[in-house]
Design an enzyme around this catalytic site. Structure first.
Site, PDB file in Angstrom:
ATOM      1  CE  LYS A   1      -9.436  54.744 -62.215  1.00 24.00           C
ATOM      2  NZ  LYS A   1      -9.080  55.864 -61.305  1.00 24.00           N
TER       3      LYS A   1
HETATM    4  C1  LIG Z   1      -9.610  56.073 -60.076  1.00 21.39           C
HETATM    5  C2  LIG Z   1      -8.868  56.929 -59.114  1.00 21.39           C
HETATM    6  C3  LIG Z   1      -9.174  56.929 -57.726  1.00 21.39           C
HETATM    7  C4  LIG Z   1     -10.301  56.108 -57.131  1.00 21.39           C
HETATM    8  O1  LIG Z   1     -10.121  54.736 -57.291  1.00 21.39           O
HETATM    9  P1  LIG Z   1     -11.345  53.719 -57.083  1.00 21.39           P
HETATM   10  O2  LIG Z   1     -10.905  52.431 -57.662  1.00 21.39           O
HETATM   11  O3  LIG Z   1     -12.473  54.318 -57.837  1.00 21.39           O
HETATM   12  O4  LIG Z   1     -11.578  53.622 -55.641  1.00 21.39           O
HETATM   13  C5  LIG Z   1      -8.414  57.728 -56.901  1.00 21.39           C
HETATM   14  N1  LIG Z   1      -7.436  58.519 -57.381  1.00 21.39           N
HETATM   15  C6  LIG Z   1      -7.117  58.558 -58.689  1.00 21.39           C
HETATM   16  C7  LIG Z   1      -6.027  59.465 -59.155  1.00 21.39           C
HETATM   17  C8  LIG Z   1      -7.819  57.758 -59.598  1.00 21.39           C
HETATM   18  O5  LIG Z   1      -7.507  57.809 -60.905  1.00 21.39           O
END
Ligand SMILES: *Cc1c(COP(=O)(O)O)cnc(C)c1O
Length: 465
Positions: free
Chosen positions: A111
């Site tokens: 993120k």
């Molecule tokens: C948020 C997240 C995801 C999923 O991402 P999306 O944008 O919801 O598809 C997968 N792995 C981790 C570690 C995350 O923090």
């Protein structure tokens, strides 16, 4: 470039307004009026660029003349200056597997790639256009710390993040509460994640309060987040193929809110030679069921799994895919969403479902399969997967020329890692010493009144400074 709502209820707006609006005012999601097409010679040229320079080229057509090129360049450089790998998103060999590591940012999860950019973009737009943004959100883990780190110390922005007291992992809690910048406000509520989430929803639904206090969100529906995530698909393709546009690459993508994999879909629609886009889900498998059946049906409950960042029942970016699948037919999108709201499910017709099967593959992994994957890859190569990444690796089985997206550093999920391989993953530099650092957090009852009173008091004291 103009932006429209997936529900057709707003007049076209520019990139800046789309970023500041987040969610469209008719309740839909914002989408670009057209998708820029990147031709083969350009792809070849781009394949040699460093990550930041590639980001600039990819973003420019979506932004148009609203941000001068050299200023966007500065924003991008700043956003990725805190990453500890010079490539930002390197590809690593783990035995036969190709892993695209997306976790070299300040909070060790993918993120950061979007939120470090978004924080800088918000600061820039607020400074230019005037105004103040007060971000409020609830988190069960990763999003909170990445959002906090994205805006810490940024002028014109305050951030309030609610987490359920004692119900996020120790590391995740420390990642949030050890950020001591004056504009960061951590609130531990005495309740569950759902309580925290419901409080935030209630505050946003209180429209007079929302506008009087300039509340904003940083959830995964902001178009700028999608845009930033599109970059690493192009980057990985370039590194794998050297710019040979006859070569197609597949991607296995651990997904919850459909944000990460939607960025891959956008890259494909822009002309990037992607073969398969593989949606990897855990037991919360609404997306996998949709790809396999054409029916998007909400289950009865959210299951807790070893990959908690993907424990999601409704994928908030899915509406964007519905829009593009139906070629921008907003009446159709509205009708489908209405079905979803009234009956708990929507069904795309056979012709569109056939298209979905071309657009995506999908597979779900149970916790047992997740642990087995961590164990097998470690045994074969010594490489340690985080549980989210392991869900993706599970779904990549049998694929050729496939890159697996690694969405978090394994040390953030050491309980699962310990369980799988009998030892923990070593901490990355950003997490070392975090247990000993000074922290700041206030504790409140899980009620809208308490949180609202705290927000009012904190924000009024700042406005008078
Ligand atoms: C948020 C997240 C995801 C999923 O991402 P999306 O944008 O919801 O598809 C997968 N792995 C981790 C570690 C995350 O923090």
């Amino acid at each position: 470039m103009h932006y429209l709502s997936t529900r057709g209820g707003i007049a076209p707006i520019g990139f800046t307004d789309a970023v500041m609006m987040g969610l469209a005012s008719d309740g839909g999601l914002l989408v670009p009026a057209e998708i820029p097409q990147i031709d083969a010679p350009t792809l070849r040229e781009w394949s040699a660029l460093r990550f930041q320079d590639l980001a600039l080229e990819i973003m420019m057509p979506f932004i148009g003349n609203e941000i001068p090129r050299h200023e966007l360049q500065i924003l991008i450089e700043r956003a990725y200056s805190g990453f500890i790998h010079s490539e930002i998103t390197p590809i690593i060999d783990a035995g036969d597997l190709k892993i695209l590591e997306l976790f070299h940012g300040p909070t060790a999860a993918f993120k950061d790639i979007a939120l470090q950019f978004l924080g800088n973009l918000f600061e820039y737009l607020l400074a230019r256009n005037g105004g103040q943004l007060n971000i409020i959100g609830a988190t069960s883990g990763d999003t909170g710390s990445a959002a906090i780190d994205g805006v810490r110390g940024k002028a014109g922005i305050q951030i309030f993040i609610l987490h359920p007291k004692g119900r996020v992992s120790r590391i995740q809690e420390r990642q949030m509460t050890t950020v001591l910048d004056a504009n960061v406000h951590n609130i531990a509520v005495r309740g569950t994640f759902d309580d925290a989430q419901n409080i935030v929803k209630a505050l946003f639904n209180d429209l007079p309060f929302k506008s009087a206090y300039q509340l904003g969100a940083v959830n995964s529906i902001n178009w700028a987040r999608i845009l930033a995530q599109t970059v690493y698909y192009f980057y990985a393709w370039g590194r794998m193929t050297g710019g040979d546009t006859t070569q197609k690459i597949s991607f296995a993508v651990p997904t919850g809110n459909f944000g990460d994999v939607f960025a891959g879909y956008l890259a494909k629609r822009m002309g990037l030679p992607i073969d398969h886009l593989i949606i990897a889900t855990n037991r919360n498998d609404i997306l996998t069921r949709f790809v396999n059946t054409g029916i998007y049906a909400i289950g009865d409950t959210v299951h807790q799994t070893l990959s908690p960042a993907m424990d999601i029942q409704i994928a908030s970016n899915f509406e964007r895919y519905l829009y593009f699948l139906h070629n921008g037919d907003t009446a159709k999108v509205r009708a489908l969403l209405n079905d979803l709201q009234t009956t708990g499910q929507l069904t795309v017709d056979a012709e569109h479902h056939a298209q979905t099967c071309i657009d995506f593959n999908a597979m779900a992994a149970s916790d047992t399969e997740t642990l087995a994957q961590i164990q097998a890859i470690e045994a074969a190569s010594g490489y340690i997967l985080c549980p989210h990444t392991a869900v993706g690796v599970h779904a990549a089985q049998g694929q050729i020329n496939c890159i697996c997206l690694a969405t978090a550093h394994p040390a953030k999920f050491n309980d699962a890692v310990q369980n799988a391989i009998g030892r923990e993953a070593p901490l990355p530099p950003s997490l070392q010493g975090i247990m000993e650092k000074e922290s700041r957090c206030i504790e409140l009852a899980a009620t809208v009144e308490e949180v609202k009173a705290y927000l009012k008091e904190t924000l009024s004291s700042m406005m008078h400074e």
